[in-house]
Design a protein around this motif. Structure first.
Motif, PDB file in Angstrom:
ATOM      1  N   THR A 223      34.316  38.307  33.573  1.00 30.31           N
ATOM      2  CA  THR A 223      35.416  37.618  34.250  1.00 30.31           C
ATOM      3  C   THR A 223      36.553  37.710  33.795  1.00 30.31           C
ATOM      4  O   THR A 223      37.622  37.959  34.428  1.00 30.31           O
TER       5      THR A 223
ATOM      6  N   ASP B 207      34.781  34.512  41.296  1.00 27.89           N
ATOM      7  CA  ASP B 207      34.744  32.846  41.797  1.00 27.89           C
ATOM      8  C   ASP B 207      33.283  32.412  41.501  1.00 27.89           C
ATOM      9  O   ASP B 207      33.270  31.174  41.136  1.00 27.89           O
TER      10      ASP B 207
ATOM     11  N   THR C  42      35.013  41.538  44.702  1.00 28.54           N
ATOM     12  CA  THR C  42      35.080  41.384  43.421  1.00 28.54           C
ATOM     13  C   THR C  42      35.707  40.008  43.170  1.00 28.54           C
ATOM     14  O   THR C  42      35.102  39.157  42.442  1.00 28.54           O
ATOM     15  N   THR C  43      36.816  39.612  43.910  1.00 30.32           N
ATOM     16  CA  THR C  43      37.232  38.409  43.629  1.00 30.32           C
ATOM     17  C   THR C  43      36.390  37.055  43.874  1.00 30.32           C
ATOM     18  O   THR C  43      36.204  36.201  43.243  1.00 30.32           O
ATOM     19  N   GLU C  44      35.463  37.499  45.041  1.00 32.49           N
ATOM     20  CA  GLU C  44      34.417  36.595  45.437  1.00 32.49           C
ATOM     21  C   GLU C  44      33.190  36.361  44.377  1.00 32.49           C
ATOM     22  O   GLU C  44      33.215  35.219  44.018  1.00 32.49           O
TER      23      GLU C  44
ATOM     24  N   HIS D 173      38.325  41.176  34.612  1.00 30.47           N
ATOM     25  CA  HIS D 173      39.045  41.073  35.894  1.00 30.47           C
ATOM     26  C   HIS D 173      40.234  40.006  36.132  1.00 30.47           C
ATOM     27  O   HIS D 173      40.795  40.231  37.087  1.00 30.47           O
ATOM     28  N   ARG D 174      40.281  39.119  35.280  1.00 28.83           N
ATOM     29  CA  ARG D 174      41.208  38.288  35.428  1.00 28.83           C
ATOM     30  C   ARG D 174      42.716  38.584  34.595  1.00 28.83           C
ATOM     31  O   ARG D 174      42.839  38.892  33.697  1.00 28.83           O
TER      32      ARG D 174
END
Length: 123
Positions: free
Chosen positions: A10, A57, A52-54, A13-14
């Motif tokens: 996480t 989350d 990836t965003t999903e 990717h953030r």
């Protein structure tokens, strides 16, 4: 249950700052070591892809712990003294987006939430 791998990917990717002091714009440095560590995941979920965003989350919906009265669940071990500050801050057991930058920077491992998460659950 959320664990250290969920946390690491996480942060990878953030967007944000990282404790390594790199200037790559992510909360977990995009170093060769980290890229290699996340290679299998990155093959399926590349940085910036909508899927990836999903997934990122969704990771935030996984609890760090559950206390169901007669049954407790946690990724590693349950220690009442170490769990208390986490439970005081996140009664639902879920990390908030606002927690991620604190965790990423770690303040040498001394940020209150980060210290407890690492010590009890995420490693």
């Amino acid at each position: 249950m959320a664990g250290g791998d969920n946390r690491a990917v996480t942060l990878y990717h953030r967007p944000g700052l990282n404790a390594d002091g790199t200037d790559d714009g992510f909360m977990r440095a995009h170093s060769a070591k980290n890229k290699d560590q996340h290679k299998t995941f990155l093959d399926e979920f590349p940085v910036g892809h909508p899927d990836t965003t999903e997934m990122m989350d969704w990771f935030l919906t996984l609890p760090l712990f559950l206390d169901l009265g007669g049954m407790r669940m946690v990724h590693a071990c349950w220690d009442d003294a170490r769990m208390a500050p986490i439970m005081d801050r996140r009664q639902d057991g879920l990390l908030a987006i606002d927690d991620l930058q604190e965790i990423a920077l770690e303040d040498g491992g001394k940020a209150p939430l980060t210290l407890e998460l690492h010590a009890v659950k995420l490693k």
